[in-house]
Design a protein around this motif. Structure first.
Motif, PDB file in Angstrom:
ATOM      1  N   ARG A   1      -4.327   7.021  -3.389  1.00  0.00           N
ATOM      2  CA  ARG A   1      -3.716   5.774  -2.454  1.00  0.00           C
ATOM      3  C   ARG A   1      -3.855   4.707  -3.394  1.00  0.00           C
ATOM      4  NH1 ARG A   1      -4.206   4.529   3.293  1.00  0.00           N
ATOM      5  NH2 ARG A   1      -4.273   2.167   3.513  1.00  0.00           N
TER       6      ARG A   1
ATOM      7  N   ASP B   1     -11.111   8.940  -0.404  1.00  0.00           N
ATOM      8  CA  ASP B   1     -12.385   8.540   0.241  1.00  0.00           C
ATOM      9  C   ASP B   1     -12.422   7.143  -0.024  1.00  0.00           C
ATOM     10  OD1 ASP B   1     -13.004   8.242  -2.584  1.00  0.00           O
ATOM     11  OD2 ASP B   1     -14.624   9.442  -2.529  1.00  0.00           O
ATOM     12  N   GLY B   2     -11.536   6.567  -0.810  1.00  0.00           N
ATOM     13  CA  GLY B   2     -11.283   5.013  -0.955  1.00  0.00           C
ATOM     14  C   GLY B   2     -11.971   4.399  -2.281  1.00  0.00           C
TER      15      GLY B   2
ATOM     16  N   THR C   1       0.960  -1.147   0.010  1.00  0.00           N
ATOM     17  CA  THR C   1       0.140  -0.095  -0.051  1.00  0.00           C
ATOM     18  C   THR C   1       0.864   1.284   0.009  1.00  0.00           C
ATOM     19  OG1 THR C   1      -1.658  -1.084   1.211  1.00  0.00           O
ATOM     20  CG2 THR C   1      -1.619   1.232   1.211  1.00  0.00           C
TER      21      THR C   1
ATOM     22  N   GLU D   1      -3.578   0.393  -3.421  1.00  0.00           N
ATOM     23  CA  GLU D   1      -3.805  -0.774  -2.645  1.00  0.00           C
ATOM     24  C   GLU D   1      -3.562  -1.914  -3.613  1.00  0.00           C
ATOM     25  OE1 GLU D   1      -6.670  -0.799   0.099  1.00  0.00           O
ATOM     26  OE2 GLU D   1      -6.745   1.161   0.523  1.00  0.00           O
TER      27      GLU D   1
ATOM     28  N   CYS E   1      -6.709   4.653  -5.672  1.00  0.00           N
ATOM     29  CA  CYS E   1      -8.049   5.036  -5.023  1.00  0.00           C
ATOM     30  C   CYS E   1      -7.982   6.508  -4.646  1.00  0.00           C
ATOM     31  CB  CYS E   1      -8.112   4.405  -3.777  1.00  0.00           C
ATOM     32  SG  CYS E   1      -8.464   2.623  -3.759  1.00  0.00           S
TER      33      CYS E   1
END
Length: 234
Positions: free
Chosen positions: A38, A99-100, A31, A40, A96
């Motif tokens: 981001r 906020d994911g 990550t 992952e 991402c």
């Protein structure tokens, strides 16, 4: 200044410069966290968002230069990423938003920890991610992990020679064009000549400095760049 005399062995043959080298760690799922994005490791939990952003929410031309199964359902996208995940020479990552929400993919490919070499590829950015600070930051984070965390010597970028946006992106990011492998692949019923680019460990400090300068908040007040990445490198 005069060029340095080539090294020669006891037979009078020219040989490469000496390298002090120990085997580096293998690239494993990781990550990577930045200010704007981001990354992952790929997992099925991302599939719904990823399909919505990169397939139904983006033009079909996003996928022209990627050898994927049919993307008329999320299954095709999932098969493509599962295939990369099952490949011992690949580590697929999902990009991402803070906020994911998943808005793109990029993978480490051609893993060679014995020689400290890795490629970045299988890049698919949703339309909303393209030409954004987050898009550049994602590439910076992957480079930094390879060079600074793992101590690799070589970072590669390859693309279909017809893929002009990919060639421009490589050059903008600081990769050096190395040549074209003709008739390298057949995919989607057509030929692919592959353009090769790279950044080496001795080039990385200057590339990193330019990227960090460009990403700095004072270069992007209000989200608009003051100086281009090319200007930082110059």
């Amino acid at each position: 200044m005069p060029s340095e005399e080539p090294r020669r062995n006891e037979f009078g043959q020219t040989i490469g410069r000496p390298v002090t080298w120990t085997v580096r760690p293998a690239v494993v799922p990781v990550t990577l966290v930045g200010e704007h994005v981001r990354l992952e490791p790929w997992g099925p939990r991302f599939l719904e968002d990823l399909y919505a952003s990169t397939v139904t929410g983006s033009p079909a031309s996003t996928w022209t230069y990627l050898a994927t199964p049919p993307l008329d359902s999320p299954d095709g996208l999932g098969q493509w990423l599962d295939g990369l995940d099952a490949d011992p020479g690949a580590v697929p990552l999902v990009l991402c938003r803070p906020d994911g929400r998943a808005v793109g993919t990029a993978s480490y490919l051609r893993l060679d920890h014995l020689n400290g070499s890795v490629e970045v590829g299988a890049i698919a950015y949703a339309a909303e991610l393209q030409r954004t600070t987050a898009a550049t930051e994602a590439m910076y984070l992957m480079m930094r992990h390879a060079f600074d965390d793992l101590g690799y010597r070589r970072y590669e970028w390859k693309c279909d020679s017809m893929n002009a946006p990919s060639r421009r992106a490589a050059q903008r990011l600081g990769f050096t064009y190395e040549g074209t492998f003709r008739n390298a692949l057949v995919y989607k019923g057509r030929n692919r000549d592959t353009d090769w680019f790279s950044i080496t460990d001795d080039e990385w400090p200057a590339v990193r400095s330019a990227l960090e300068g460009w990403l700095a908040p004072d270069n992007q007040p209000g989200g608009t760049q003051e100086r281009s990445l090319e200007q930082f490198r110059a």
